[in-house]
Scaffold this motif. Structure first.
Motif, PDB file in Angstrom:
ATOM      1  N   THR A  87       0.853  -1.190   0.000  1.00  0.00           N
ATOM      2  CA  THR A  87       0.000   0.000   0.000  1.00  0.00           C
ATOM      3  C   THR A  87       0.884   1.233   0.000  1.00  0.00           C
ATOM      4  O   THR A  87       1.861   1.313   0.748  1.00  0.00           O
ATOM      5  CB  THR A  87      -0.925   0.015   1.229  1.00  0.00           C
ATOM      6  OG1 THR A  87      -1.760  -1.147   1.192  1.00  0.00           O
ATOM      7  CG2 THR A  87      -1.805   1.255   1.237  1.00  0.00           C
TER       8      THR A  87
ATOM      9  N   PHE B 259      -8.563   3.217  -4.480  1.00  0.00           N
ATOM     10  CA  PHE B 259      -8.374   1.784  -4.714  1.00  0.00           C
ATOM     11  C   PHE B 259      -8.720   1.426  -6.151  1.00  0.00           C
ATOM     12  O   PHE B 259      -9.490   2.119  -6.822  1.00  0.00           O
ATOM     13  CB  PHE B 259      -9.260   0.957  -3.766  1.00  0.00           C
ATOM     14  CG  PHE B 259     -10.730   1.035  -4.091  1.00  0.00           C
ATOM     15  CD1 PHE B 259     -11.311   0.139  -4.987  1.00  0.00           C
ATOM     16  CD2 PHE B 259     -11.532   2.014  -3.521  1.00  0.00           C
ATOM     17  CE1 PHE B 259     -12.660   0.222  -5.303  1.00  0.00           C
ATOM     18  CE2 PHE B 259     -12.885   2.105  -3.828  1.00  0.00           C
ATOM     19  CZ  PHE B 259     -13.450   1.208  -4.723  1.00  0.00           C
TER      20      PHE B 259
ATOM     21  N   CYS C 261      -9.807  -2.484  -7.863  1.00  0.00           N
ATOM     22  CA  CYS C 261     -10.059  -3.867  -7.465  1.00  0.00           C
ATOM     23  C   CYS C 261     -10.046  -4.780  -8.683  1.00  0.00           C
ATOM     24  O   CYS C 261     -10.058  -4.326  -9.833  1.00  0.00           O
ATOM     25  CB  CYS C 261     -11.361  -3.989  -6.687  1.00  0.00           C
ATOM     26  SG  CYS C 261     -12.817  -3.314  -7.506  1.00  0.00           S
TER      27      CYS C 261
ATOM     28  N   HIS D 177      -5.177  -4.833   7.796  1.00  0.00           N
ATOM     29  CA  HIS D 177      -5.562  -5.245   6.440  1.00  0.00           C
ATOM     30  C   HIS D 177      -7.072  -5.173   6.218  1.00  0.00           C
ATOM     31  O   HIS D 177      -7.642  -5.947   5.437  1.00  0.00           O
ATOM     32  CB  HIS D 177      -5.072  -6.670   6.153  1.00  0.00           C
ATOM     33  CG  HIS D 177      -3.595  -6.752   5.908  1.00  0.00           C
ATOM     34  ND1 HIS D 177      -2.932  -7.954   5.794  1.00  0.00           N
ATOM     35  CD2 HIS D 177      -2.645  -5.798   5.760  1.00  0.00           C
ATOM     36  CE1 HIS D 177      -1.645  -7.734   5.588  1.00  0.00           C
ATOM     37  NE2 HIS D 177      -1.447  -6.429   5.561  1.00  0.00           N
TER      38      HIS D 177
ATOM     39  N   ARG E 266      -8.490  -4.716   2.511  1.00  0.00           N
ATOM     40  CA  ARG E 266      -8.244  -5.916   1.701  1.00  0.00           C
ATOM     41  C   ARG E 266      -9.181  -7.052   2.123  1.00  0.00           C
ATOM     42  O   ARG E 266      -9.711  -7.787   1.275  1.00  0.00           O
ATOM     43  CB  ARG E 266      -6.777  -6.338   1.832  1.00  0.00           C
ATOM     44  CG  ARG E 266      -5.805  -5.299   1.272  1.00  0.00           C
ATOM     45  CD  ARG E 266      -4.358  -5.753   1.378  1.00  0.00           C
ATOM     46  NE  ARG E 266      -3.445  -4.695   0.982  1.00  0.00           N
ATOM     47  CZ  ARG E 266      -3.098  -4.417  -0.270  1.00  0.00           C
ATOM     48  NH1 ARG E 266      -3.597  -5.140  -1.258  1.00  0.00           N
ATOM     49  NH2 ARG E 266      -2.262  -3.431  -0.547  1.00  0.00           N
ATOM     50  N   LYS E 267      -9.399  -7.189   3.424  1.00  0.00           N
ATOM     51  CA  LYS E 267     -10.279  -8.255   3.916  1.00  0.00           C
ATOM     52  C   LYS E 267     -11.735  -7.999   3.536  1.00  0.00           C
ATOM     53  O   LYS E 267     -12.485  -8.943   3.251  1.00  0.00           O
ATOM     54  CB  LYS E 267     -10.134  -8.384   5.431  1.00  0.00           C
ATOM     55  CG  LYS E 267      -8.790  -8.955   5.867  1.00  0.00           C
ATOM     56  CD  LYS E 267      -8.667  -8.983   7.386  1.00  0.00           C
ATOM     57  CE  LYS E 267      -7.332  -9.569   7.816  1.00  0.00           C
ATOM     58  NZ  LYS E 267      -7.175  -9.581   9.295  1.00  0.00           N
TER      59      LYS E 267
ATOM     60  N   LEU F 299     -12.097  -9.106  -0.007  1.00  0.00           N
ATOM     61  CA  LEU F 299     -12.071 -10.569  -0.074  1.00  0.00           C
ATOM     62  C   LEU F 299     -13.405 -11.163   0.358  1.00  0.00           C
ATOM     63  O   LEU F 299     -13.864 -12.167  -0.209  1.00  0.00           O
ATOM     64  CB  LEU F 299     -10.940 -11.114   0.801  1.00  0.00           C
ATOM     65  CG  LEU F 299      -9.522 -10.952   0.248  1.00  0.00           C
ATOM     66  CD1 LEU F 299      -8.499 -11.391   1.288  1.00  0.00           C
ATOM     67  CD2 LEU F 299      -9.344 -11.750  -1.043  1.00  0.00           C
TER      68      LEU F 299
ATOM     69  N   GLY G 104     -10.856  -8.639  -4.845  1.00  0.00           N
ATOM     70  CA  GLY G 104      -9.523  -8.402  -4.310  1.00  0.00           C
ATOM     71  C   GLY G 104      -9.040  -7.017  -4.672  1.00  0.00           C
ATOM     72  O   GLY G 104      -9.529  -6.398  -5.624  1.00  0.00           O
ATOM     73  N   ILE G 105      -8.080  -6.527  -3.906  1.00  0.00           N
ATOM     74  CA  ILE G 105      -7.499  -5.211  -4.159  1.00  0.00           C
ATOM     75  C   ILE G 105      -6.333  -5.343  -5.134  1.00  0.00           C
ATOM     76  O   ILE G 105      -5.450  -6.186  -4.957  1.00  0.00           O
ATOM     77  CB  ILE G 105      -7.011  -4.580  -2.839  1.00  0.00           C
ATOM     78  CG1 ILE G 105      -8.197  -4.100  -2.002  1.00  0.00           C
ATOM     79  CG2 ILE G 105      -6.049  -3.431  -3.098  1.00  0.00           C
ATOM     80  CD1 ILE G 105      -8.923  -2.903  -2.580  1.00  0.00           C
ATOM     81  N   LYS G 106      -6.346  -4.507  -6.146  1.00  0.00           N
ATOM     82  CA  LYS G 106      -5.223  -4.446  -7.086  1.00  0.00           C
ATOM     83  C   LYS G 106      -4.228  -3.380  -6.641  1.00  0.00           C
ATOM     84  O   LYS G 106      -3.026  -3.630  -6.561  1.00  0.00           O
ATOM     85  CB  LYS G 106      -5.736  -4.148  -8.497  1.00  0.00           C
ATOM     86  CG  LYS G 106      -4.656  -4.183  -9.564  1.00  0.00           C
ATOM     87  CD  LYS G 106      -5.267  -3.964 -10.952  1.00  0.00           C
ATOM     88  CE  LYS G 106      -4.195  -4.013 -12.032  1.00  0.00           C
ATOM     89  NZ  LYS G 106      -4.786  -3.767 -13.384  1.00  0.00           N
TER      90      LYS G 106
ATOM     91  N   LEU H 151      -3.830   0.070  -3.709  1.00  0.00           N
ATOM     92  CA  LEU H 151      -4.406   0.788  -2.572  1.00  0.00           C
ATOM     93  C   LEU H 151      -3.457   1.920  -2.208  1.00  0.00           C
ATOM     94  O   LEU H 151      -2.252   1.698  -2.044  1.00  0.00           O
ATOM     95  CB  LEU H 151      -4.601  -0.160  -1.394  1.00  0.00           C
ATOM     96  CG  LEU H 151      -5.449   0.344  -0.223  1.00  0.00           C
ATOM     97  CD1 LEU H 151      -6.869   0.680  -0.678  1.00  0.00           C
ATOM     98  CD2 LEU H 151      -5.486  -0.710   0.888  1.00  0.00           C
TER      99      LEU H 151
END
Length: 229
Positions: free
Chosen positions: A98, A127, A129, A176, A179-180, A183, A188-190, A192
């Motif tokens: 990040t 972000f 994603c 996190h 990100r969680k 999920l 998902g995060i690409k 951040l």
């Protein structure tokens, strides 16, 4: 400011340790031995080392990806590799992948309070994603998302720039957490990137730092002033 406070903020030890330095006659003020802990003005030295007489530091850093939010690491690059200062407390760490705004200070009480959840300090991130967000996903963020099996996050409002990018603002800083949340939505995060913390916005190039202005420092104090002594 007392001699012991300046010694501590210059990284010379705990209160007990620096008082021992004074007792052992290793601290000098304007060329004379400091006999006792006292208010000081002028030039303060530990042995032959000149000390910073204005040691409180408030720093903005633009953290790149690939750096750990740590003071040192045997194998990885850390944010202290980007700074001339040591012994600073981080106000909200960022994980390795990040990027963005980090605030650091050696005013430890302020740093501690600015990360406590009860103060609801605002943090905003940009972000991208991996998959398009659905209307159900957006509703889930608005209601709070269960992460780690049984922990429900606060309600979050997304401001979308596209179906796979936008801004997200939190008022807490669980490990996190963003990100969680993604999920939990089978996404998902690409990328951040934090752009603000406590109303202070990132305004410097990647990898650089600057000192906060007096106005910015006062702004941080106001965020927690109801509980300050």
């Amino acid at each position: 400011m007392k001699a012991s406070e300046i010694l501590i903020l210059n990284g010379l030890g705990t209160k007990k340790q620096v008082k021992k330095l004074i007792k052992n006659r290793l601290v000098f003020l304007n060329g004379r031995v400091v006999e006792e802990d006292q208010e000081v003005e002028g030039s303060l030295y530990y042995q032959e080392q000149a000390l910073d007489m204005h040691p409180l530091k408030y720093i903005m850093l633009h953290k790149p990806t690939g750096y750990l939010s740590a003071n040192k690491d045997e194998y990885e690059r850390t944010i202290t590799d980007l700074l001339p200062y040591r012994h600073l407390s981080m106000i909200g760490r960022l994980d390795r992948e990040t990027s963005g705004l980090m605030l650091l200070t050696n005013e430890k009480k302020l740093a501690k309070r600015l990360i406590l959840p009860e103060y609801h300090i605002e943090r905003t991130y940009q972000f991208t994603c991996l998959k398009p967000l659905t209307s159900d996903d957006i509703q889930s963020f608005a209601e709070g998302i269960v992460i780690d099996g049984n922990i429900k996050t606060e309600k979050v409002q997304l401001r979308l720039a596209s179906k796979q990018s936008g801004e997200i603002t939190l008022h807490e800083g669980k490990y996190h957490e963003i990100r969680k949340m993604f999920l939990s939505c089978h996404n998902g995060i690409k990328t951040l990137h934090r752009i603000s913390y406590g109303g202070i916005r990132l305004d410097i190039p990647e990898g650089s730092y600057r000192e906060l202005t007096i106005e910015e420092v006062n702004q941080l104090h106001r965020l927690v002033e109801d509980e300050e002594d």
